[in-house]
Design an enzyme around this catalytic site. Structure first.
Site: not given
Ligand code: IPM
Ligand code: MN
Length: 371
Positions: A142, A189, A221, A245, A249
């Protein structure tokens, strides 16, 4: 106690979910005799429109001058399909993480039994799941050097980590594991990436300091698969920025909705608390967004301010709404309540501590009156 809280509501549904958290914090303040002083700052697309800058200096000052930051969401569709935009709302968020050195992003994942039916995963897989992801937030791909050649047909993003960056978050993750079920899983990884091999080395070196914590190592993975196959095996997951990240999710599927998950970002300066969802612009202003991710983030904020009893009461109130099926549209498309109604119910619970006699019709009318 008197506490200063910076409030960065941001874009899309950010303001409406954050407003519910503010109502909840006010109810907590009243019940426990605290004073919360709020200072609002601009951030994201909103801030670009008003100042040209996604993270104005005034916002940073407000944050540095506060005991904690409550953050909403940022992002606007007008930037999503414009890869050439030089100024982007996300720069506000990433800039804040960097400026405040918010190096550890903590994302708890739990499952509510009354919501098991919602998950695409089978109940027998998700019941009793309780783990927490420690995601490194200020390093890795990032923040590494980004390049695009002049012709515009070659791009690169560098992934860089130092052992000091790994060590500081690893210590937090080990300590969290000690307070929990004493298991730490490093997700990396290491069969491919040099940075991952450094992560393994640093974590392996720390195991001697935390002999009571069992450590295992998973390639990302495989971890992605295990989170779906057998999520109960996890207690504390430690991982780098981008892997964290992605898997957080993925893990939200266990809870049933991304809208339920809170997070805290701890660093060397003021800590920040935010739901993990985005700005969901399609829902902005409709009073349908799920405020629980934000409200549970406010609970984490209270924990951070050393108010555990207050934080527990907020969590209890949230569980009460979920168990009684007072949920937003993302959870139940047929029978659902407004964002603000959920906020009011949680406020009522905190104030009264007795919700036996709640009247469904009044709630449906959004009054949430106890009679
Ligand atoms: C999160 C989001 C952010 C990230 C984005 C919006 C830059 O997805 O906080 O998880 O990837 O960190
Ligand atoms: Mn995110």
């Amino acid at each position: 106690m008197i506490m200063k809280i910076a409030v960065l509501k941001g874009d899309g549904i950010g303001p409406e979910v954050t407003n519910q958290s503010l109502k909840v914090l006010n109810a907590v303040a009243e019940k426990f005799n605290h004073t919360f002083e709020y200072a609002e700052g601009l951030i994201g697309a909103h801030a670009i429109d008003k100042t040209g800058n996604p993270l104005p200096a005034a916002t940073l000052d407000i944050c540095l001058d506060s005991d904690a930051i409550l953050f909403g969401a940022i992002g606007h569709p007008k930037y999503d399909n414009d890869p050439s935009a030089k100024v982007r709302p996300e720069q506000g968020r990433l800039g804040l993480r960097k400026a405040l050195q918010l190096f550890a992003n903590i994302r708890p994942v739990t499952s509510y039994s009354s919501l098991h039916f919602l998950s695409p995963l089978k109940t027998k897989i998700i019941e009793g799941v309780d783990f927490v992801i420690y995601r490194e937030l200020t390093g890795g791909i990032y923040f590494g050097k980004k390049e695009l050649n002049e012709v515009g047909d070659r791009a690169s993003d560098h992934c860089v980590y130092t052992s000091a960056e790994i060590e500081r978050i690893a210590h937090l993750a080990f300590k969290a594991a000690q307070q929990r079920r004493k298991k730490l899983t490093l997700v990396d990884k290491a069969n491919v990436l040099e940075t991952s091999r450094l992560w393994r080395k640093v974590v392996q070196n720390l195991t001697a300091i935390y002999p009571d914590v069992t450590v295992d190592y998973l390639y990302v993975d495989n971890a992605a698969m295990q989170i779906i196959l057998n999520p109960r095996q996890f207690d504390v997951i430690l991982t780098e920025n981008m892997f964290g990240d992605i898997i957080s999710d993925e893990a939200s599927v266990i809870s049933g909705s991304l809208g339920l998950l809170p997070s805290s970002s701890i660093g060397v300066k003021t800590a920040l608390f935010e739901p993990i969802h985005g700005s969901y612009p399609q829902a902005a202003g409709l009073d349908i967004a799920n405020p629980i991710g934000s409200i549970l983030s406010a609970a984490m904020l209270l924990d951070h301010l050393e108010m555990p009893e207050e934080a527990d009461l907020v969590r209890k109130a949230v569980s009460w709404t979920i168990e009684h099926k007072f949920v937003t549209k993302d959870i139940d498309p047929e029978n659902n309540y407004y964002t603000s109604t959920i906020g009011e119910l949680i406020v009522d619970y905190i104030g009264k501590n007795d919700m036996e006699e709640i009247h469904p019709l009044n709630i449906a009318l959004r009054k949430s009156t106890i009679i």
